[in-house]
Scaffold this motif. Structure first.
Motif, PDB file in Angstrom:
ATOM      1  N   SER A 261       0.854  -1.193   0.000  1.00 25.72           N
ATOM      2  CA  SER A 261       0.000   0.000   0.000  1.00 25.72           C
ATOM      3  C   SER A 261       0.885   1.236   0.000  1.00 25.72           C
ATOM      4  CB  SER A 261      -0.886   0.011   1.251  1.00 25.72           C
ATOM      5  OG  SER A 261      -0.077   0.175   2.413  1.00 25.72           O
ATOM      6  N   PHE A 262       0.324   2.370  -0.394  1.00 24.90           N
ATOM      7  CA  PHE A 262       1.090   3.614  -0.310  1.00 24.90           C
ATOM      8  C   PHE A 262       1.379   3.983   1.147  1.00 24.90           C
ATOM      9  CE2 PHE A 262       0.110   4.339  -4.782  1.00 24.90           C
ATOM     10  CZ  PHE A 262       1.265   4.976  -5.212  1.00 24.90           C
TER      11      PHE A 262
ATOM     12  N   VAL B  63       4.596  -1.226 -10.557  1.00 22.77           N
ATOM     13  CA  VAL B  63       3.414  -0.664 -11.209  1.00 22.77           C
ATOM     14  C   VAL B  63       2.482  -0.229 -10.086  1.00 22.77           C
ATOM     15  CG1 VAL B  63       1.442  -1.063 -12.725  1.00 22.77           C
ATOM     16  CG2 VAL B  63       3.644  -2.127 -13.249  1.00 22.77           C
ATOM     17  N   ALA B  64       2.225   1.062 -10.008  1.00 20.87           N
ATOM     18  CA  ALA B  64       1.425   1.606  -8.911  1.00 20.87           C
ATOM     19  C   ALA B  64       0.101   2.149  -9.436  1.00 20.87           C
ATOM     20  CB  ALA B  64       2.197   2.716  -8.194  1.00 20.87           C
ATOM     21  N   VAL B  65      -0.959   1.930  -8.670  1.00 23.46           N
ATOM     22  CA  VAL B  65      -2.286   2.433  -9.008  1.00 23.46           C
ATOM     23  C   VAL B  65      -2.726   3.386  -7.898  1.00 23.46           C
ATOM     24  CG1 VAL B  65      -4.691   1.846  -9.480  1.00 23.46           C
ATOM     25  CG2 VAL B  65      -2.856   0.301 -10.223  1.00 23.46           C
TER      26      VAL B  65
ATOM     27  N   ILE C  62      -1.728   5.580 -13.129  1.00 24.17           N
ATOM     28  CA  ILE C  62      -1.009   4.311 -13.066  1.00 24.17           C
ATOM     29  C   ILE C  62       0.451   4.577 -13.410  1.00 24.17           C
ATOM     30  CG2 ILE C  62      -0.795   1.987 -13.993  1.00 24.17           C
ATOM     31  CD1 ILE C  62      -3.770   2.031 -14.571  1.00 24.17           C
ATOM     32  N   VAL C  63       1.339   4.221 -12.487  1.00 23.57           N
ATOM     33  CA  VAL C  63       2.768   4.505 -12.627  1.00 23.57           C
ATOM     34  C   VAL C  63       3.499   3.249 -13.092  1.00 23.57           C
ATOM     35  CG1 VAL C  63       4.819   5.373 -11.439  1.00 23.57           C
ATOM     36  CG2 VAL C  63       2.532   6.114 -10.691  1.00 23.57           C
ATOM     37  N   ARG C  64       4.376   3.403 -14.084  1.00 19.02           N
ATOM     38  CA  ARG C  64       5.205   2.299 -14.568  1.00 19.02           C
ATOM     39  C   ARG C  64       6.675   2.644 -14.314  1.00 19.02           C
ATOM     40  NH1 ARG C  64       2.455   3.978 -18.965  1.00 19.02           N
ATOM     41  NH2 ARG C  64       4.436   4.646 -19.845  1.00 19.02           N
TER      42      ARG C  64
ATOM     43  N   GLY D   5      -3.519   3.900  -2.378  1.00 18.12           N
ATOM     44  CA  GLY D   5      -3.587   2.991  -3.515  1.00 18.12           C
ATOM     45  C   GLY D   5      -2.643   1.830  -3.279  1.00 18.12           C
ATOM     46  N   SER D   6      -2.216   1.189  -4.358  1.00 22.30           N
ATOM     47  CA  SER D   6      -1.384  -0.017  -4.246  1.00 22.30           C
ATOM     48  C   SER D   6      -0.228   0.031  -5.218  1.00 22.30           C
ATOM     49  CB  SER D   6      -2.221  -1.272  -4.535  1.00 22.30           C
ATOM     50  OG  SER D   6      -3.294  -1.390  -3.623  1.00 22.30           O
ATOM     51  N   LEU D   7       0.868  -0.617  -4.810  1.00 24.60           N
ATOM     52  CA  LEU D   7       2.044  -0.769  -5.664  1.00 24.60           C
ATOM     53  C   LEU D   7       2.314  -2.259  -5.839  1.00 24.60           C
ATOM     54  CD1 LEU D   7       2.789   1.571  -3.248  1.00 24.60           C
ATOM     55  CD2 LEU D   7       4.499   2.079  -4.975  1.00 24.60           C
ATOM     56  N   VAL D   8       2.436  -2.685  -7.085  1.00 22.44           N
ATOM     57  CA  VAL D   8       2.776  -4.073  -7.391  1.00 22.44           C
ATOM     58  C   VAL D   8       4.261  -4.125  -7.725  1.00 22.44           C
ATOM     59  CG1 VAL D   8       2.288  -6.067  -8.848  1.00 22.44           C
ATOM     60  CG2 VAL D   8       0.451  -4.445  -8.282  1.00 22.44           C
ATOM     61  N   LEU D   9       5.008  -4.893  -6.945  1.00 26.51           N
ATOM     62  CA  LEU D   9       6.434  -5.076  -7.141  1.00 26.51           C
ATOM     63  C   LEU D   9       6.657  -6.492  -7.666  1.00 26.51           C
ATOM     64  CD1 LEU D   9       6.136  -2.733  -5.100  1.00 26.51           C
ATOM     65  CD2 LEU D   9       8.075  -3.682  -3.837  1.00 26.51           C
TER      66      LEU D   9
END
Length: 278
Positions: free
Chosen positions: A23-24, A43-45, A67-69, A86-90
């Motif tokens: 999470s952020f 990739v963050a939403v 959405i961050v790449r 929001g959420s970050l996928v690592l």
């Protein structure tokens, strides 16, 4: 000494197959506002709030739906993140389930921020399912589940302008070889030989995917790394020349000036000043 913090992938759960969701709020606990370079994808939403992220030498505003790449190796910094949720996928490059889904993920090698998209509900649903399975991961969970759900999530992430190359196997292979060899090889002929194509065929594939010649694409990649070294690692021109396979500092300086219009020292001074002010 480098001004960049090196981040290595250290999963909390080894059964998750090289993918993790933060999470952020957790990011704020871990982040010390330093400039960072990771060996994994992010990739963050953004669900709520506004902020900013710097990726290499570009700044991007963040808002709900952004959405961050951030691909491996990109130098980045999170700023003004107090209100962001929001959420970050690592994940590691090997985490998507199959070669086909890894190819599908290729567009996120182009860093940046996407604006809110029409299928935001599908992005959110795919992310929710991934988070749910990761929380439930443990004995009895099929090992392929995280990779499959990561692939489903990435398939819903909007593509960058260059992402039409995702199905071009030659260009994808070229990018892979370029990442492996750009520090020592800057000629199109080398990559054409490695890939088993003529230089003309390779250049056509790059032109179709990016609008630039293969030579220009290679030069851009070397210049990006040179800029990272000058601005963040504070390397001299001589050190950059050594790291990037140039015979001497004068050869590197001529290459850099031709590509940017500035001598390496002058560009470095301006870049460091901008970083300090930022």
């Amino acid at each position: 000494m480098s001004n960049v913090r090196q981040l290595r992938y250290q999963p909390r759960d080894s059964s998750a197959g090289g993918v993790e969701v933060l999470s952020f709020a957790r990011l704020r606990e871990l982040d010390d506002h330093e400039t960072q370079r990771a060996d994994f994808y992010v990739v963050a939403v953004v669900d709520e709030g506004v902020g900013e992220v710097s990726i290499d030498f570009d700044r991007y505003p963040l808002a709900p739906g952004s959405i961050v790449r951030i691909p491996p190796g990109a130098v980045h910094r999170w700023d003004d993140m107090v209100s962001v949720d929001g959420s970050l996928v690592l994940f590691l490059p090997t985490a998507p389930a199959t070669p086909a889904t890894r190819a599908r993920a290729a567009p996120i090698d182009i860093p940046g921020v996407c604006e809110p998209v029409a299928d935001a509900e599908l992005v959110s649903a795919a992310l929710d399912h991934l988070e749910l399975e990761l929380r439930a991961a443990g004995a009895g969970t099929p090992a392929e589940i995280p990779g499959l759900l990561l692939s489903a999530f990435l398939a819903r992430v909007p593509r960058a302008a260059e992402a039409r190359y995702a199905n071009d196997s030659l260009f994808v292979a070229f990018r892979r070889e370029l990442e492996a060899h750009f520090r020592g090889h800057r000629d199109t002929g080398f990559y054409a030989r490695v890939l088993g194509y003529s230089p003309r065929t390779l250049s056509r594939a790059v032109q179709k995917a990016t609008g630039r010649t293969a030579k220009a694409y290679i030069v851009e990649r070397v210049l990006l790394e040179a800029k990272r070294m000058l601005a963040h690692d504070r390397f001299t021109a001589a050190r950059c020349a050594s790291e990037l396979g140039f015979p001497d500092a004068s050869g590197f300086s001529a290459f850099f000036r031709h590509g940017t219009g500035l001598y390496a020292g002058a560009w470095q001074k301006r870049a460091i000043s901008n970083l300090v002010e930022g």
